[in-house]
Design an enzyme around this catalytic site. Sequence first.
Site, PDB file in Angstrom:
ATOM      1  N   GLU A 146     -23.550 -30.494  39.071  1.00 22.77           N
ATOM      2  CA  GLU A 146     -23.735 -29.535  37.986  1.00 22.77           C
ATOM      3  C   GLU A 146     -25.059 -28.783  38.064  1.00 22.77           C
ATOM      4  O   GLU A 146     -25.215 -27.758  37.400  1.00 22.77           O
ATOM      5  CB  GLU A 146     -23.628 -30.255  36.634  1.00 22.77           C
ATOM      6  CG  GLU A 146     -22.238 -30.837  36.439  1.00 22.77           C
ATOM      7  CD  GLU A 146     -22.020 -31.419  35.060  1.00 22.77           C
ATOM      8  OE1 GLU A 146     -23.004 -31.631  34.330  1.00 22.77           O
ATOM      9  OE2 GLU A 146     -20.849 -31.663  34.717  1.00 22.77           O
ATOM     10  N   GLU A 163     -22.868 -36.462  39.330  1.00 21.94           N
ATOM     11  CA  GLU A 163     -22.632 -35.377  38.391  1.00 21.94           C
ATOM     12  C   GLU A 163     -23.849 -34.448  38.285  1.00 21.94           C
ATOM     13  O   GLU A 163     -23.693 -33.236  38.157  1.00 21.94           O
ATOM     14  CB  GLU A 163     -22.275 -35.935  37.010  1.00 21.94           C
ATOM     15  CG  GLU A 163     -20.922 -36.632  36.979  1.00 21.94           C
ATOM     16  CD  GLU A 163     -19.742 -35.657  37.023  1.00 21.94           C
ATOM     17  OE1 GLU A 163     -19.975 -34.437  36.856  1.00 21.94           O
ATOM     18  OE2 GLU A 163     -18.606 -36.104  37.228  1.00 21.94           O
ATOM     19  N   ASP A 214     -15.233 -37.657  19.132  1.00 21.77           N
ATOM     20  CA  ASP A 214     -15.091 -36.244  18.781  1.00 21.77           C
ATOM     21  C   ASP A 214     -14.648 -35.382  19.959  1.00 21.77           C
ATOM     22  O   ASP A 214     -14.736 -34.163  19.897  1.00 21.77           O
ATOM     23  CB  ASP A 214     -16.418 -35.714  18.222  1.00 21.77           C
ATOM     24  CG  ASP A 214     -17.570 -35.836  19.225  1.00 21.77           C
ATOM     25  OD1 ASP A 214     -17.361 -36.442  20.308  1.00 21.77           O
ATOM     26  OD2 ASP A 214     -18.665 -35.351  18.922  1.00 21.77           O
ATOM     27  N   GLU A 250     -25.672 -21.830  32.360  1.00 22.00           N
ATOM     28  CA  GLU A 250     -27.122 -21.739  32.256  1.00 22.00           C
ATOM     29  C   GLU A 250     -27.669 -23.141  32.460  1.00 22.00           C
ATOM     30  O   GLU A 250     -26.980 -24.132  32.202  1.00 22.00           O
ATOM     31  CB  GLU A 250     -27.571 -21.272  30.862  1.00 22.00           C
ATOM     32  CG  GLU A 250     -27.487 -19.784  30.608  1.00 22.00           C
ATOM     33  CD  GLU A 250     -28.069 -19.459  29.236  1.00 22.00           C
ATOM     34  OE1 GLU A 250     -29.316 -19.387  29.139  1.00 22.00           O
ATOM     35  OE2 GLU A 250     -27.301 -19.300  28.283  1.00 22.00           O
TER      36      GLU A 250
END
Length: 173
Positions: A87, A83, A105, A133
């Site tokens: 990313e 990952e 959540d 960003e």
Amino acid sequence: MAHHCLQCGAELQTTWNEREREACPQCGWVYYPQLKLSAAGLILKNDRLLLVRRAFEPWKDCWYLPAGYVEADEDPSEAAQREVLEETGLVVRAGRLLGGYYFDDDPRGNGFLLVYECRIRDGELSLTPETREAGFFTREQLPRPMAGAGHASAILDWQTGRLEISGATIDEP
Ligand SMILES: [Zn+2]
């Protein structure tokens, strides 16, 4: 959203089996949902923490540790490495497991975030379609808002020293 039976395809119905669960009215198969597992890389350079800003919902525009879901046949530490590369463009080596965070959540489901210490081996920090960003931040200048799903808890634990990092972590490529 209706779930369907993995054995016969019938639509599941809510029943009581120790607690509320979904079960198949035709064959009796019971759906036991489990926590989703995700893995993140905690990467430091000159005592600054690498964070990326998410381009999509959920958590659009929020800052988080590079992370993603662990595949069912994948070692979580390898998921963290994968990952981070996807990313940020950085090739990292995952080391110690620093912490784990339960979360309830996330609209995609409840889960558990594993945070691995990762060290940069190669690559250039670069943006991807998922990340709008990316940057390294000091404890005093952490950006906001931070994503949920365990990320804000982990980032704040790093800020306050509760996520301990071992030894030198500068490791320039
Ligand atoms: Zn069935």
